[in-house]
Design an enzyme around this catalytic site. Structure first.
Site, PDB file in Angstrom:
ATOM      1  N   ASP A   1       0.803  -1.282  -0.104  1.00  8.43           N
ATOM      2  CA  ASP A   1       0.158   0.031  -0.096  1.00  8.43           C
ATOM      3  C   ASP A   1       0.924   1.401  -0.165  1.00  8.43           C
ATOM      4  O   ASP A   1       0.478   2.503   0.423  1.00  8.43           O
ATOM      5  CB  ASP A   1      -0.939  -0.139   1.217  1.00  8.43           C
ATOM      6  CG  ASP A   1      -0.109   0.105   2.496  1.00  8.43           C
ATOM      7  OD1 ASP A   1       0.994  -0.197   2.364  1.00  8.43           O
ATOM      8  OD2 ASP A   1      -1.166   0.119   3.524  1.00  8.43           O
TER       9      ASP A   1
ATOM     10  N   LYS B   1       4.710   1.892  16.009  1.00  2.00           N
ATOM     11  CA  LYS B   1       3.516   2.825  16.606  1.00  2.00           C
ATOM     12  C   LYS B   1       3.544   3.367  17.969  1.00  2.00           C
ATOM     13  O   LYS B   1       2.805   2.988  18.850  1.00  2.00           O
ATOM     14  CB  LYS B   1       2.223   2.016  16.391  1.00  2.00           C
ATOM     15  CG  LYS B   1       2.142   1.381  14.864  1.00  2.00           C
ATOM     16  CD  LYS B   1       0.762   1.546  14.129  1.00  2.00           C
ATOM     17  CE  LYS B   1       0.885   1.533  12.670  1.00  2.00           C
ATOM     18  NZ  LYS B   1       0.843   0.055  12.258  1.00  2.00           N
TER      19      LYS B   1
ATOM     20  N   ASP C   1       1.809   6.334   2.503  1.00  2.00           N
ATOM     21  CA  ASP C   1       1.178   5.139   2.568  1.00  2.00           C
ATOM     22  C   ASP C   1      -0.247   5.213   2.293  1.00  2.00           C
ATOM     23  O   ASP C   1      -0.880   6.416   2.935  1.00  2.00           O
ATOM     24  CB  ASP C   1       1.425   4.732   4.061  1.00  2.00           C
ATOM     25  CG  ASP C   1       0.584   3.551   4.691  1.00  2.00           C
ATOM     26  OD1 ASP C   1      -0.659   3.349   4.056  1.00  2.00           O
ATOM     27  OD2 ASP C   1       0.818   2.900   5.492  1.00  2.00           O
TER      28      ASP C   1
HETATM   29  N1  GDD Z   1      -0.167 -11.628   3.801  1.00  2.00           N
HETATM   30  C1  GDD Z   1      -0.301 -10.786   4.836  1.00  2.00           C
HETATM   31  N2  GDD Z   1      -0.673 -11.343   6.043  1.00  2.00           N
HETATM   32  N3  GDD Z   1      -0.087  -9.550   4.548  1.00  2.00           N
HETATM   33  C2  GDD Z   1      -0.393  -8.740   5.644  1.00  2.00           C
HETATM   34  C3  GDD Z   1      -0.754  -9.000   7.007  1.00  2.00           C
HETATM   35  C4  GDD Z   1      -1.079 -10.573   7.107  1.00  2.00           C
HETATM   36  O1  GDD Z   1      -1.310 -11.099   8.191  1.00  2.00           O
HETATM   37  N4  GDD Z   1      -1.005  -8.225   7.707  1.00  2.00           N
HETATM   38  C5  GDD Z   1      -0.637  -7.095   7.046  1.00  2.00           C
HETATM   39  N5  GDD Z   1      -0.433  -7.246   5.937  1.00  2.00           N
HETATM   40  C6  GDD Z   1       0.054  -6.494   4.590  1.00  2.00           C
HETATM   41  C7  GDD Z   1      -0.884  -5.377   4.165  1.00  2.00           C
HETATM   42  O2  GDD Z   1      -1.496  -5.723   3.262  1.00  2.00           O
HETATM   43  C8  GDD Z   1       0.054  -4.190   3.914  1.00  2.00           C
HETATM   44  O3  GDD Z   1       0.275  -4.412   2.661  1.00  2.00           O
HETATM   45  C9  GDD Z   1       1.234  -4.474   4.833  1.00  2.00           C
HETATM   46  O4  GDD Z   1       1.255  -5.876   5.225  1.00  2.00           O
HETATM   47  C10 GDD Z   1       1.343  -3.423   6.077  1.00  2.00           C
HETATM   48  O5  GDD Z   1       0.403  -3.576   6.640  1.00  2.00           O
HETATM   49  P1  GDD Z   1      -0.637  -2.234   7.093  1.00  2.00           P
HETATM   50  O6  GDD Z   1      -1.960  -2.675   7.875  1.00  2.00           O
HETATM   51  O7  GDD Z   1      -0.562  -1.215   5.979  1.00  2.00           O
HETATM   52  O8  GDD Z   1       0.401  -1.674   8.200  1.00  2.00           O
HETATM   53  P2  GDD Z   1       0.727  -0.121   8.760  1.00  2.00           P
HETATM   54  O9  GDD Z   1       0.512   0.833   7.355  1.00  2.00           O
HETATM   55  O10 GDD Z   1       0.072   0.061   9.618  1.00  2.00           O
HETATM   56  O11 GDD Z   1       2.187  -0.170   9.242  1.00  2.00           O
HETATM   57  C11 GDD Z   1       3.146  -0.788   8.336  1.00  2.00           C
HETATM   58  O12 GDD Z   1       3.803   0.221   7.389  1.00  2.00           O
HETATM   59  C12 GDD Z   1       4.316   1.183   7.683  1.00  2.00           C
HETATM   60  C13 GDD Z   1       4.700   2.218   6.392  1.00  2.00           C
HETATM   61  O13 GDD Z   1       3.518   2.577   5.749  1.00  2.00           O
HETATM   62  C14 GDD Z   1       4.482  -1.057   9.360  1.00  2.00           C
HETATM   63  O14 GDD Z   1       5.257  -1.808   8.321  1.00  2.00           O
HETATM   64  C15 GDD Z   1       5.042   0.206   9.977  1.00  2.00           C
HETATM   65  O15 GDD Z   1       6.269  -0.040  10.573  1.00  2.00           O
HETATM   66  C16 GDD Z   1       5.350   1.195   8.645  1.00  2.00           C
HETATM   67  O16 GDD Z   1       5.816   2.294   9.078  1.00  2.00           O
HETATM   68 MG    MG Z   2      -0.078   0.655   5.466  1.00  2.00          MG
END
Ligand code: GDD
Ligand code: MG
Length: 364
Positions: free
Chosen positions: A118, A169, A227
């Site tokens: 994303d 976070k 993001d």
């Molecule tokens: N296959 C799979 N299985 N994918 C997953 C799972 C899972 O259980 N959980 C999350 N994902 C995928 C989501 O689809 C997304 O592409 C990615 O992992 C990160 O998940 P998000 O839900 O978007 O996390 P975030 O945005 O809150 O936080 C993450 O991204 C940030 C940057 O945008 C973390 O990596 C943070 O550390 C980072 O700063």
């Molecule tokens: Mg994200």
């Protein structure tokens, strides 16, 4: 960007999340497939990855897993070879990476690119990989700077770029520098993640590697980064792509004030601008104003309606004189004449708001 491409790199794309912050858009479509600047979001990430030498990508799917393959197939249309690895129950980011790694062909010492599904990023993936290889790191994280690091993984580094902590976070960030969601892992490091278990790379793998003294490296830059996990960010990402603020080989046309797909009908007396994306079969009538928005396929914006910084779902209708600003209108929903929806409001699919009795003046 081509000069730093590398030979035949493999990647894992994390696309199994539920995209809860983007509901109701993600009730029917997983976040990575949402129409963004005229194509499924992932098309932009795939095209960029390919431009830096990625040739084979393993999709780590879970939520609505079966919807990906009909869109991307074997990847040939994108110049890629795509494999799909599905978790029956979500295994978290680390468990997903470990599960998807079963489909990798890389040798233990090879670099493997991991992408959150994303993210729009202008950074040079080739340079990130080279940095990883030249420093012989276990993992190299792309880092960027944001105003509110508490919503991300906060990543302090030392003078040589070595990551000294990973604080996912945290309410008390120690730096504005955050994990930008693109990693280079040495393949053997992935193989050490426990198999078939729920693991978070952010909360377990990275802190564990740092704790045990392995080299976790930061690759920091200040290129375009976003993001798209919230509605506001999602519409901004789409309009930035349409406007050309981030170049994308997947943009289906030249950058400009708006992009209309085949079969869209935009009245010459409508004002459509600010990087709006107009899907196929969309109708925008005379006197309508649409700015910085995503109009999904088959949606209708009637005469005199205003749509700004919003997503209008598939087949949804915004009637005459209605105002929709910073809002998400679910698929098939109807905003009756004269209604005014603002500031983060979300209309669920199929909801029909009747005509608003009190009419607003045209300067709202
Ligand atoms: N296959 C799979 N299985 N994918 C997953 C799972 C899972 O259980 N959980 C999350 N994902 C995928 C989501 O689809 C997304 O592409 C990615 O992992 C990160 O998940 P998000 O839900 O978007 O996390 P975030 O945005 O809150 O936080 C993450 O991204 C940030 C940057 O945008 C973390 O990596 C943070 O550390 C980072 O700063
Ligand atoms: Mg994200």
């Amino acid at each position: 960007m081509m000069e730093s491409s590398l030979p035949a790199l493999e990647a894992i794309l994390l696309v199994g999340g539920q995209g809860t912050r983007l509901r109701p858009l993600t009730l029917g479509t997983p976040k990575p497939l949402l129409p963004t600047a005229g194509v499924p979001f992932l098309a932009h990430q795939l095209a960029r990855a390919r431009s830096f030498g990625v040739r084979r990508i393993v999709f780590a799917t879970s939520y609505k897993a079966s919807m990906f393959e009909p869109v991307f197939g074997d990847g040939a249309a994108f110049g890629l070879s795509i494999e799909y690895m599905t978790e029956e129950t979500p295994l978290g980011t680390g468990g997903a990476i470990r599960n998807a790694a079963e489909a990798l062909t890389s040798a233990p010492s090879d670099p493997v690119l991991i992408l959150n599904g994303d993210i729009l990023s202008g950074h040079d993936i080739g340079l990130q990989v080279r940095e990883h290889l030249s420093r012989d790191a276990a993992v190299t994280l792309h880092l960027t700077e944001v105003d509110d690091p508490s919503r991300f993984g906060c990543v302090p580094t030392d003078d040589e770029g070595r990551v000294t902590a990973f604080l996912e976070k945290t309410p008390h960030p120690v730096t504005n520098r955050i994990n930008a969601g693109c990693y280079v892992f040495t393949r053997s490091v992935i193989d050490r993640i426990p198999r078939g278990e729920v693991v978070s790379v952010e909360r377990e793998t990275f802190p564990g590697l740092i704790e045990s003294g392995e080299l976790v490296l930061g690759y920091a830059d200040r290129t375009y980064w976003l993001d798209v996990g919230t509605p506001a960010a999602f519409v901004r990402g789409s309009s930035d792509l349409v406007l050309g603020r981030l170049g994308s080989p997947a943009l289906p046309g030249p950058p400009g004030e708006f992009l209309a797909l085949d079969g869209a009908s935009v009245s010459p007396e409508a004002k459509v601008h600010g990087g709006s994306a107009v899907g196929s079969g969309v109708v925008v009538e005379a006197g309508a104003v649409v700015s910085g928005s995503v109009l999904c396929d088959g949606s209708v914006v009637r005469s005199g309606a205003t749509v700004a910084d919003s997503v209008i779902g598939v087949g949804a209708r915004v009637c005459s004189g209605a105002v929709v600003r910073d809002a998400v209108i679910g698929d098939g929903a109807v905003v009756g004449p004269g209604n005014e929806l603002r500031a983060g409001i979300r209309l669920w699919p199929g909801v029909e708001l009747p005509e608003c009795a009190v009419r607003y003046s045209s300067d709202v």
